[in-house]
Design an enzyme around this catalytic site. Structure first.
Site, short mmCIF file in Angstrom:
data_model
loop_
_atom_site.label_atom_id
_atom_site.label_comp_id
_atom_site.label_asym_id
_atom_site.label_seq_id
_atom_site.Cartn_x
_atom_site.Cartn_y
_atom_site.Cartn_z
N ARG A 296 1.51 -1.51 0.20
CA ARG A 296 -0.42 0.13 0.14
C ARG A 296 0.84 1.80 -0.47
O ARG A 296 0.47 2.38 0.82
CB ARG A 296 -1.05 0.56 1.78
CG ARG A 296 -0.44 -0.13 2.74
CD ARG A 296 -1.15 0.22 3.64
NE ARG A 296 -0.60 0.00 5.39
CZ ARG A 296 -1.33 0.58 6.21
NH1 ARG A 296 -3.00 1.15 6.44
NH2 ARG A 296 -0.55 0.53 7.08
N LYS B 131 2.38 6.69 1.75
CA LYS B 131 1.91 5.14 2.12
C LYS B 131 0.11 5.60 2.07
O LYS B 131 -0.34 6.18 2.64
CB LYS B 131 2.19 5.24 3.43
CG LYS B 131 1.57 4.43 4.32
CD LYS B 131 2.72 3.68 5.58
CE LYS B 131 1.81 2.65 6.99
NZ LYS B 131 3.02 2.13 7.66
N ASP C 154 -6.28 -3.88 -0.15
CA ASP C 154 -7.14 -2.86 -0.65
C ASP C 154 -6.23 -1.16 -1.12
O ASP C 154 -6.46 -0.64 -1.24
CB ASP C 154 -8.69 -2.10 0.12
CG ASP C 154 -8.12 -1.52 1.43
OD1 ASP C 154 -7.00 -0.99 1.93
OD2 ASP C 154 -8.82 -0.72 2.33
N GLY C 155 -5.00 -1.83 -0.17
CA GLY C 155 -3.88 -0.50 -0.76
C GLY C 155 -3.94 0.51 -0.25
O GLY C 155 -3.44 2.08 -0.44
N ARG D 107 5.89 9.54 3.78
CA ARG D 107 6.68 9.40 4.53
C ARG D 107 8.29 9.69 3.88
O ARG D 107 8.60 9.12 3.03
CB ARG D 107 6.91 7.59 4.94
CG ARG D 107 8.08 7.24 5.63
CD ARG D 107 7.97 5.55 6.46
NE ARG D 107 7.62 4.94 5.63
CZ ARG D 107 7.21 3.83 6.19
NH1 ARG D 107 6.73 3.62 7.21
NH2 ARG D 107 6.72 2.21 5.41
N ARG E 13 15.37 -3.05 3.18
CA ARG E 13 15.61 -4.17 5.20
C ARG E 13 16.47 -5.02 4.97
O ARG E 13 16.53 -5.34 3.61
CB ARG E 13 13.69 -4.36 4.93
CG ARG E 13 12.44 -2.94 4.44
CD ARG E 13 12.05 -3.50 3.93
NE ARG E 13 11.03 -2.34 3.48
CZ ARG E 13 10.12 -1.61 4.15
NH1 ARG E 13 9.67 -2.13 5.36
NH2 ARG E 13 9.34 -0.50 3.37
N ASP F 117 11.29 -7.40 8.41
CA ASP F 117 11.12 -6.40 6.55
C ASP F 117 10.81 -5.03 7.66
O ASP F 117 10.57 -4.30 7.19
CB ASP F 117 9.42 -6.61 5.59
CG ASP F 117 8.19 -7.05 6.75
OD1 ASP F 117 8.25 -8.00 7.93
OD2 ASP F 117 7.13 -5.90 7.12
N ASN F 118 11.11 -4.66 9.25
CA ASN F 118 10.86 -3.16 9.60
C ASN F 118 12.26 -3.31 10.14
O ASN F 118 11.76 -2.31 11.33
CB ASN F 118 9.84 -3.76 10.53
CG ASN F 118 7.90 -3.42 9.67
OD1 ASN F 118 8.33 -3.19 9.06
ND2 ASN F 118 7.62 -4.28 10.84
N ASP G 21 7.98 1.92 10.67
CA ASP G 21 6.77 1.47 11.08
C ASP G 21 6.59 1.63 12.49
O ASP G 21 6.62 1.04 12.71
CB ASP G 21 6.96 -0.64 10.54
CG ASP G 21 5.22 -1.07 10.62
OD1 ASP G 21 4.63 -0.15 10.89
OD2 ASP G 21 5.31 -2.00 9.69
#
Length: 488
Positions: free
Chosen positions: A94, A114, A126-127, A177, A184, A253-254, A263
């Site tokens: 998203r 974002k 839904d993004g 952002r 990552r 991934d964070n 995040d």
């Protein structure tokens, strides 16, 4: 549609020099009636933007994904991740990177939208994003920046004029952002999982050039890359622990390669000191509890080391030894950074053998008496010992004498010790109940004044200003634990 450049856009797109498997080019999905609700003036100026231009309709359209600035190259990044220990191939579901802003000082920052609509990595999502979580990320990331903790930042929040459906119908929003990059640990896992050593090498070379150019000529530059990331993460996690920050979702991934916090979904700051504190509604096992964060960071970095194995060394035995040796250094580096930080929080300039014990005794008492983490150090800094269960206890009074005599034994004056404490013990953090209060006013009533006041107070956490005192009050004790949600 591309807009002109009076606002100060100066975009590059070096990420597209990587093999195309690392991203998918895709435009943002337009929204019906965007409205700018928050712009970060000081950040805009540091990035080379004209804040007044950014408030104009044509620029708001960019923050909403309805238009693109000159030089934009929108793309969704691919990556993988261990989510609560389970490996998945992921990607920006998203969010879209619209380019890398080159600042007047020559620095490069990712500009990412974002909540900008679905991408090939959205899976069943839904993004989109809801207003509450986007404002929350704005508040917490700016508070972290003021606390001098490496972090992604928030340039703008726009409402979309369209609803977003989660458990209920919520107003939609898009956050802009800003990050040193969005590379990552999971990006390296993605490359390794695909099995192309060339792609993995390309990613490592690109990362070194972008974040650690000083090691480009290093004889073993990929080992040096691992060392640098470990160093950055050890420092970052120590800073989290020292202010009582709980990330809540330390999936691979964070974990950024740059060493920035990223995040802000289910994160929160600890009130009462408790190693087992968990806020995230989905962390039912306490995997990412406050006391576990250093261990989970080491676990995540071990996944980075695994991903780099094909390019670290040709010899199989040697490569495992290199990876294990480097990962074992994390805990040493973390402990060193944390201990130095704790000494500063207690005004200790010199070294004495019993310093570790002095720190541990205080924390043990704080946990026993459920003392407020931030306010305990605030009271010690101000030397105002309040009427609390901790401060009234005989063991604290004994500890206090030991601490005072420890301060008297060092060459530096007590005044200097208290000044150092003031610079290392924030008097104000984004208290969960205060953040919720600001979000409720903004999302439910369209009143952003509560958030503005909170942001103003949080912008100088070491000021110890009288007007900040209302934000220092901990929440009223309740039987209902505070819970956070990822907002996805």
């Amino acid at each position: 549609m591309t807009k002109n450049n009076e606002a100060g856009w100066n975009l590059d797109h070096s990420y597209t020099t990587l093999p195309q498997s690392f991203y998918t080019e895709i435009p943002p999905t337009p929204v019906s009636s965007p409205e700018l609700v928050k712009l970060n003036h000081s950040l805009a100026i540091s990035l080379g933007f004209n804040p007044e231009e950014l408030k104009k309709e044509a620029e708001i359209a960019i923050f909403a994904g309805n238009a693109l600035p000159e030089g934009a190259h929108p793309l969704a990044q691919a990556y993988a991740g261990h989510q609560f220990g389970h490996f998945n191939m992921l990607g920006d579901g998203r969010a879209l990177l619209i380019g890398e802003q080159m600042t007047p000082s020559g620095k490069r920052f990712d500009i990412q939208l974002k909540g900008s609509g679905p991408t090939p990595y959205s899976r069943r999502g839904d993004g989109r994003a809801a207003l509450g979580p986007m404002l929350r990320e704005y508040i917490i990331s700016e508070a972290m920046y003021a606390l001098d903790i490496p972090t992604t930042r928030s340039l703008a929040v726009v409402t979309t004029g369209e609803p977003t459906y989660r458990e209920t119908k919520l107003p939609g929003a898009i956050l802009t952002r800003v990050a040193s990059s969005h590379i990552r640990v999971g990006t390296f896992q993605y490359a390794a999982a695909r099995g192309s050593i060339e792609d993995l090498q390309s990613l490592a070379d690109y990362t070194i050039k972008r974040h650690y150019p000083e090691i480009e000529a290093h004889e073993n530059r990929y080992t040096a890359l691992l060392q640098e990331v470990i160093k950055k993460q050890a420092s970052l996690i120590a800073k989290w622990q020292l202010v009582g920050f709980i990330h809540g979702v330390m999936n691979t991934d964070n974990i950024t390669i740059s060493g920035e916090t990223i995040d802000y979904g289910p994160c929160a700051f600890m009130d009462n000191y408790d190693q087992g504190t968990v806020f995230s509604s989905i962390d039912t096992q306490g995997r990412y509890a406050y006391g576990n964060q250093p261990y989970m960071a080491a676990w995540d970095l071990a996944r980075l080391a695994e991903s780099l194995i094909p390019i670290l060394h040709e010899d199989e035995e040697e490569v495992l030894k290199i990876a294990q040796d480097e990962i074992s250094k994390f805990s040493v580096q973390y402990e060193k950074q944390w201990f130095l930080g704790m000494k500063k929080k207690l005004g200790l300039f010199s070294n004495e053998e019993q310093d570790q014990s002095l720190i541990e005794q205080l924390l043990k008492m704080m946990e026993k008496f459920k003392a407020d983490y931030t306010n305990t150090f605030r009271s010690l800094t101000l030397n105002t010992i309040e009427n609390t269960a901790l401060f009234e206890s005989p063991e604290f009074k004994e500890w206090y004498k030991l601490w005072q005599s420890r301060l008297e034994r060092q060459e530096e004056s007590k005044e200097n010790a208290y000044e150092m404490m003031k610079n290392n013990n924030p008097s104000i953090i984004p208290r969960n109940h205060r953040v919720e209060e600001a979000l409720e006013a903004a999302v439910t009533n369209g009143d952003y004044s509560v958030m503005e006041k909170l942001l103003e107070a949080l912008s100088n956490p070491y000021a110890y200003a009288t007007e900040q005192e209302e934000y220092c009050v901990p929440p009223v004790p309740t039987n209902r634990p505070y819970r956070t949600f990822c907002g996805t």
